[in-house]
Design a protein around this motif. Structure first.
Motif, PDB file in Angstrom:
ATOM      1  N   LYS A   1      -9.607  -5.008  -1.322  1.00 43.34           N
ATOM      2  CA  LYS A   1     -11.000  -4.711  -1.663  1.00 43.34           C
ATOM      3  C   LYS A   1     -11.457  -3.408  -1.011  1.00 43.34           C
ATOM      4  CE  LYS A   1     -12.315  -9.566  -2.256  1.00 43.34           C
ATOM      5  NZ  LYS A   1     -13.183 -10.666  -1.778  1.00 43.34           N
ATOM      6  N   GLU A   2     -10.824  -3.066   0.118  1.00 36.56           N
ATOM      7  CA  GLU A   2     -11.192  -1.851   0.832  1.00 36.56           C
ATOM      8  C   GLU A   2     -10.200  -0.718   0.590  1.00 36.56           C
ATOM      9  OE1 GLU A   2     -12.410  -2.354   4.885  1.00 36.56           O
ATOM     10  OE2 GLU A   2     -12.824  -4.493   4.595  1.00 36.56           O
ATOM     11  N   ARG A   3      -9.033  -1.061   0.048  1.00 33.39           N
ATOM     12  CA  ARG A   3      -8.001  -0.057  -0.231  1.00 33.39           C
ATOM     13  C   ARG A   3      -7.602  -0.206  -1.696  1.00 33.39           C
ATOM     14  NH1 ARG A   3      -6.493   3.820   3.576  1.00 33.39           N
ATOM     15  NH2 ARG A   3      -4.269   3.503   3.107  1.00 33.39           N
TER      16      ARG A   3
ATOM     17  N   ILE B   1      -5.343 -11.767   4.222  1.00 32.21           N
ATOM     18  CA  ILE B   1      -4.886 -10.404   3.954  1.00 32.21           C
ATOM     19  C   ILE B   1      -5.237  -9.954   2.528  1.00 32.21           C
ATOM     20  CG2 ILE B   1      -2.564 -10.825   3.059  1.00 32.21           C
ATOM     21  CD1 ILE B   1      -1.617  -8.674   5.099  1.00 32.21           C
ATOM     22  N   SER B   2      -5.537 -10.892   1.653  1.00 32.22           N
ATOM     23  CA  SER B   2      -5.926 -10.546   0.285  1.00 32.22           C
ATOM     24  C   SER B   2      -7.189  -9.682   0.255  1.00 32.22           C
ATOM     25  CB  SER B   2      -6.161 -11.820  -0.534  1.00 32.22           C
ATOM     26  OG  SER B   2      -7.125 -12.648   0.086  1.00 32.22           O
TER      27      SER B   2
ATOM     28  N   ASP C   1       0.860  -1.184   0.000  1.00 33.85           N
ATOM     29  CA  ASP C   1       0.000   0.000   0.000  1.00 33.85           C
ATOM     30  C   ASP C   1       0.898   1.237   0.000  1.00 33.85           C
ATOM     31  OD1 ASP C   1      -1.801   2.040   0.394  1.00 33.85           O
ATOM     32  OD2 ASP C   1      -2.992   0.961   1.890  1.00 33.85           O
ATOM     33  N   PRO C   2       1.102   1.852  -1.165  1.00 29.61           N
ATOM     34  CA  PRO C   2       2.018   2.994  -1.251  1.00 29.61           C
ATOM     35  C   PRO C   2       1.586   4.190  -0.403  1.00 29.61           C
ATOM     36  CG  PRO C   2       0.747   2.751  -3.275  1.00 29.61           C
ATOM     37  CD  PRO C   2       0.490   1.536  -2.453  1.00 29.61           C
ATOM     38  N   ASP C   3       0.308   4.241  -0.036  1.00 31.93           N
ATOM     39  CA  ASP C   3      -0.178   5.328   0.827  1.00 31.93           C
ATOM     40  C   ASP C   3       0.058   5.032   2.307  1.00 31.93           C
ATOM     41  OD1 ASP C   3      -1.115   6.816  -1.347  1.00 31.93           O
ATOM     42  OD2 ASP C   3      -3.008   5.702  -1.382  1.00 31.93           O
ATOM     43  N   GLY C   4       0.540   3.853   2.601  1.00 27.91           N
ATOM     44  CA  GLY C   4       0.755   3.446   3.994  1.00 27.91           C
ATOM     45  C   GLY C   4      -0.333   2.486   4.443  1.00 27.91           C
ATOM     46  N   ILE C   5       0.056   1.425   5.127  1.00 26.50           N
ATOM     47  CA  ILE C   5      -0.899   0.418   5.612  1.00 26.50           C
ATOM     48  C   ILE C   5      -1.917   1.068   6.562  1.00 26.50           C
ATOM     49  CG2 ILE C   5      -1.145  -1.643   7.075  1.00 26.50           C
ATOM     50  CD1 ILE C   5      -0.080  -2.302   4.314  1.00 26.50           C
TER      51      ILE C   5
END
Length: 456
Positions: free
Chosen positions: A304-306, A299-300, A279-283
């Protein structure tokens, strides 16, 4: 192991002979061999400088567990079918206190893995400065996909046998992979049922309403970050503005992510046994924890939410993601030499081992040769057992400390572990090598206790 001290050939031969004996006595136990090799090689300067430890056979005694227990665990699944698993408890060394170490429930569990974990635990526990010896246990049971009823029945059967060998002043298990608050609760209930009374100190990692400690769930992850923070401070820097990759998504990983974020880092990736998310925006920690802890999903589902995040099958390539700091918090040997080389080429500055032995020996050597700050597991992930020992203290005193008090003690313990590792590395002419420093600092306390107690 990049030893630079002047060492005697006699010490080298002594350590090599002990290791060869371990290999012969414990065939096909590769994980145990790896753990022993990493530790004993770094102790060569100690035996060169202090022949008394060799004369007293300290190393020969240290590598041999005081007791290895293996037992059958029969239980009934939801379909009424009888299942049988194998349980273990290795009570490795009690020179400085009662055996202390977690229980791991995972299909990969065997005697080699439990022995490697128990052997590492001796020095890890010594480094905390608290009076606890080394032990470890578990079973080849997989909690994944099991109902609460099945897990309860397994835990009750497991504890029915384990209770014969443990106690608040002899052996105090805790959780590990596959063993969280739910499993500890079921086992504690069965222990009480069999033994009678409320011996709160027999297990740690308990729920807060029956003897647990505030700060225990956070301890290993927070402690790992606190240790890396000390390494970074030594170079005049910090977590602020750094990019971090954390493997795993369990208890250790999520709290390592939380603390790193609190210190100003951007954590961009984490994983589970199926794959990893970037997640390049941060987890988003809130999303991650809800999926893994509440909904118990893979974790897959995170992507779906990000929608800006990416999911990749398989875990190994998580180390291809460029980062300043890598925190391997999943399992043993997840960073091999090839992964270490990629991390180095991508500019990694520090490694903090949140899992037990997550880097291979070749990977560790590569990190050290390239001057990467490296926090070895027995030092960097000692926070969990440290707060477990604090939980034991609270149980003994019938007291409950505040989160701030426990976290403050944890922070101080991790700082002391770092400083003692640095000091030992300097004293034995291996400056900056925290692998050697941690091993020597942990060993000396145990070795001196063994000398004082005679041949036992």
């Amino acid at each position: 192991m990049n030893l630079t001290a002047e060492i005697s050939q006699e010490a080298v031969s002594y350590v090599q002979n002990v290791f060869e004996t371990v290999q012969k006595r414990n065939p096909n136990e590769s994980e145990f061999h790896q753990a022993v090799k990493e530790i004993v090689d770094s102790l060569i300067p100690v035996f060169s400088k202090h022949p008394k430890y060799q004369e007293a056979g300290i190393l020969e005694r240290l590598v041999e567990p005081e007791r290895v227990i293996s037992f059958r665990v029969p239980w009934v699944d939801d379909q009424g079918k009888i299942q049988v698993n194998r349980g273990f408890r290795v009570q490795f060394n009690s020179a400085i206190g009662p055996y202390k170490g977690g229980l791991r429930f995972h299909p990969s569990v065997n005697v080699s893995i439990i022995k490697f974990l128990g052997f590492e635990q001796i020095l890890k526990n010594s480094l905390t400065g608290l009076p606890i010896g080394g032990g470890k246990g578990g079973a080849d049971f997989d909690p994944k996909g099991k109902s609460d009823g099945e897990i309860m029945r397994f835990c009750q059967s497991f504890m029915t046998e384990l209770c014969k060998y443990i106690g608040p002043d002899s052996d105090v298990p805790a959780g590990d992979i596959g063993v969280g608050a739910r499993e500890i609760g079921f086992m504690f209930g069965q222990y009480k049922r069999i033994r009678g009374g409320h011996e709160a100190g027999v297990l740690t990692g308990k729920g807060l309403n029956y003897g647990g400690s505030l700060g225990r769930p956070e301890a290993t992850g927070y402690g790992c970050v606190y240790f890396v923070e000390e390494m970074l401070k030594s170079k005049g820097t910090s977590f602020e503005g750094k990019t971090v990759v954390v493997s795993g998504s369990g208890n250790v990983s999520t709290f390592a992510i939380q603390k790193a974020q609190q210190l100003g880092a951007k954590v961009v990736a984490c994983s589970d046994s199926g794959g990893y998310v970037y997640d390049p925006d941060g987890i988003c920690l809130e999303t991650l924890r809800r999926l893994k802890e509440v909904e118990r999903k893979r974790i897959s589902e995170y992507v779906k939410e990000r929608p800006g995040a990416q999911y990749t099958e398989g875990c190994q390539e998580i180390w291809n993601i460029p980062c300043d700091i890598a925190l391997p918090c999943a399992t043993q040997n997840e960073i091999n030499e090839a992964s270490a080389a990629i991390l180095i080429s991508n500019g990694v500055k520090a490694i903090g081992e949140g899992a037990n032995m997550p880097s291979t020996l070749d990977a560790i050597d590569l990190f050290l040769k390239n001057d990467v700050l490296f926090g070895p597991a027995k030092a960097a992930n000692a926070g969990g057992v440290a707060v477990s020992a604090l939980e034991m203290s609270q149980n003994s005193m019938r007291l409950s400390w505040s989160f701030e008090e426990v976290d403050g003690k944890l922070h101080e313990i991790m700082k002391n572990i770092y400083e003692s590792s640095v000091k030992a590395a300097d004293q034995y002419d291996c400056p900056g090598n925290l692998v050697v420093g941690a091993n020597i600092a942990g060993f000396l306390k145990v070795a001196d206790a063994m000398l004082a107690q005679g041949i036992v």
